[in-house]
Design an enzyme around this catalytic site. Structure first.
Site, short mmCIF file in Angstrom:
data_model
loop_
_atom_site.label_atom_id
_atom_site.label_comp_id
_atom_site.label_asym_id
_atom_site.label_seq_id
_atom_site.Cartn_x
_atom_site.Cartn_y
_atom_site.Cartn_z
N CYS A 76 0.83 -1.21 0.00
CA CYS A 76 0.00 0.00 0.00
C CYS A 76 0.87 1.26 0.00
O CYS A 76 1.65 1.50 0.92
CB CYS A 76 -0.92 -0.01 1.21
SG CYS A 76 -1.76 1.56 1.54
N CYS A 79 0.22 3.54 3.01
CA CYS A 79 0.88 3.01 4.21
C CYS A 79 2.36 3.40 4.24
O CYS A 79 2.90 3.75 5.30
CB CYS A 79 0.75 1.49 4.29
SG CYS A 79 -0.96 0.88 4.30
N CYS A 422 15.08 17.71 -9.80
CA CYS A 422 15.00 16.28 -9.46
C CYS A 422 16.07 15.47 -10.20
O CYS A 422 16.11 15.45 -11.44
CB CYS A 422 13.60 15.76 -9.82
SG CYS A 422 13.44 13.97 -9.81
N CYS A 425 14.74 12.86 -12.55
CA CYS A 425 14.23 13.44 -13.80
C CYS A 425 15.37 13.71 -14.77
O CYS A 425 15.25 13.47 -15.98
CB CYS A 425 13.47 14.73 -13.50
SG CYS A 425 12.07 14.54 -12.36
#
Length: 510
Positions: A76, A79, A422, A425
């Site tokens: 998840c 989570c 980034c 990126c």
């Protein structure tokens, strides 16, 4: 791997029915290691959380009178985002003297041995957080903040007595000075209004205090009396008296309206952190003014105009004032031009729409908000200028061209939403170039990119939670498909071919 980021957002309804986007503020914490005899302690370097399972569940609840348990699934994403916040909250809570101590724990619902426990507790969504008290196995579902400082504040409120009784003037004075805002009432034992007061306290995220002797009520310029309810604040008018019909709903409305300043200041001081968190979590639109605080006349004029509007309806909007020199990141997020100050931003929490009034004047704020009320304001959005030339293998998209070149295009579009800072990126850019060249001669496919830090993503189907994020717009169905595969040239080409039905420009490129 993706670069995760946080945005300046807040939303939801009061107390424990909130959406999780909010302001995050720097919290200095000490590391404390806690171990339990009935279960293992997990320390990932940011905090301590008890790792429970079906075998240790009941004994752990017996050992600890207040346990908040996060029921998670290993696959998840929500989570995984909660995990570091949960650990940090456990670490912060360990530095507080809570009575009873607040223990945080977690259960992996995907483990075979925990299947029965998961079924018995009817855990159907992840993460689910349940608070267990006094060894009872039927807990209270927690739906509060999901960031560390919000978790700490919410759980401390849940763990504290619903109403804190005080018996002497020293306790009372300390109570009204400890927090920016508190409720304090004087009721005789067994008074009919006490039940209403206690019920309202369960639905509030500020502390409620109680005395049985009205003479203990501090700082009053009027005689204290029995069955009186007061709010003590560190802002605006110091003491506000509750004078509505004494019902739970009226008391809740009173707390909503009066427990936040008419105009809050956007700063990072520790004493202001809790107020700002609650301001940005409040369900109403936020009206944020950015001003050069060195210009006191301008600052005070804007603040006075905002106070006048706020006083008419204290819950219609939430007003915030920020020094432009201290809030450059927030200004950039909202698309405020530093050359056009002062500026006022209206931010709709639910839709993320932004409305900007540049070169704002005090007399213009109320009429501007009146236009918003009747729907005659157009939302603002942040956009770079379109490039003069856009002939590269990867087309450059900006917010103002997004609809025309992506969702309004007759072509299928693979678009990368990236951040220029980034590292992932930057590493990925050559791959996108290669994919762009492969489809360069196919008019039915466009390979594109957009700087999501300099341009608002107006189509809410394109959700950006990390960089880079890739989506495929399928022209024939108007569907938006998230790409979550391997970021290799081969896999991207296969993905585009699968969802477009098109092939690369040359057979040898296959």
């Amino acid at each position: 791997t993706k670069c995760k980021f946080w945005t300046l957002r807040g939303s939801g309804t009061q107390r424990y029915n909130r959406k999780a986007a909010m302001l995050r503020w720097l919290v200095a914490v000490a590391t404390v290691v806690v171990r339990s005899a009935s279960c293992d302690a997990v320390n990932d370097g940011t905090g301590v959380v008890l790792d429970m399972d079906a075998d240790s569940f009941a004994s752990t609840l017996q050992e600890h009178p207040f346990v908040a348990v996060s029921f998670t699934a290993s696959w998840c994403g929500h989570c995984k985002r909660l995990e570091p916040e949960w650990a940090k909250a456990a670490e912060i809570l360990a530095t507080h003297k809570n009575d009873p101590p607040i223990v945080l724990a977690q259960v992996d619902c995907t483990a075979d041995k925990n299947a029965g426990l998961t079924k018995d507790l009817d855990i159907t969504a992840f993460p689910t957080i349940i608070v267990f008290r006094d060894a009872a196995t039927d807990g209270e579902v927690y739906d509060g903040p999901r960031v560390a400082d919000g978790i700490v504040d919410a759980l401390r409120t849940l763990a504290a007595p619903i109403v804190e009784p005080m018996k002497n003037v020293h306790e009372v004075r300390a109570f009204v000075r400890q927090d920016p805002v508190v409720m304090l009432a004087a009721f005789e034992p067994g008074a009919a209004g006490l039940k209403v007061y206690e019920t309202a306290a369960r639905h509030a995220d500020i502390r409620f205090g109680l005395v049985t002797d009205a003479s203990l009520l501090p700082e009053l310029d009027f005689p204290g009396e029995e069955d009186i309810v007061l709010m003590y604040r560190s802002f605006d008018e110091r003491i506000v008296r509750f004078d509505m019909d004494f019902t739970v709903e009226n008391l809740k409305r009173f707390v909503d309206a009066k427990s936040l300043p008419l105009v809050a200041e956007l700063d990072k001081t520790p004493e202001n952190r809790n107020i700002l968190r609650r301001v940005f979590e409040f369900r109403a639109p936020k009206v944020i003014a950015f001003i050069n605080f060195k210009n006191a006349t301008e600052r005070d004029g804007i603040k006075s105009a905002m106070r006048d509007v706020a006083a008419l309806d204290e819950t219609k909007y939430r007003f915030v004032l920020g020094d432009s020199a201290e809030n450059e990141a927030a200004m950039k997020y909202f698309g405020v031009s530093p050359d056009l100050l002062p500026a006022v931003v209206l931010h709709e929490t639910e839709t993320d729409k932004k409305y900007i009034l540049h070169r704002a004047e005090p007399k213009g704020i109320a009429p501007w908000l009146a236009k918003y009320d009747v729907g005659s304001l157009d939302p603002s959005f942040k956009s770079e200028e379109p490039p003069n030339s856009n002939d590269g293998a990867v087309k450059v998209i900006v917010a103002s061209t997004f609809e025309a070149l992506v969702t309004g295009s007759k072509a299928n579009v693979l678009i990368e939403l990236y951040a220029p800072w980034c590292g992932h990126c930057k590493k990925f850019a050559p791959v996108m170039e290669k994919v762009g060249h492969k489809f360069a001669s196919n008019d039915a496919v466009v390979i594109a990119k957009m700087d999501a830090t300099a341009n608002d993503v107006l189509d809410k189907r394109f959700i950006v939670k990390a960089y880079p994020t890739l989506y495929f717009y399928q022209a024939k169905t108007n569907k938006v498909i998230l790409y979550d595969g391997d970021r290799s040239e081969m896999h991207l080409i296969g993905f585009v071919m699968k969802h477009s039905g098109e092939t690369v420009s040359h057979k040898e490129d296959l």
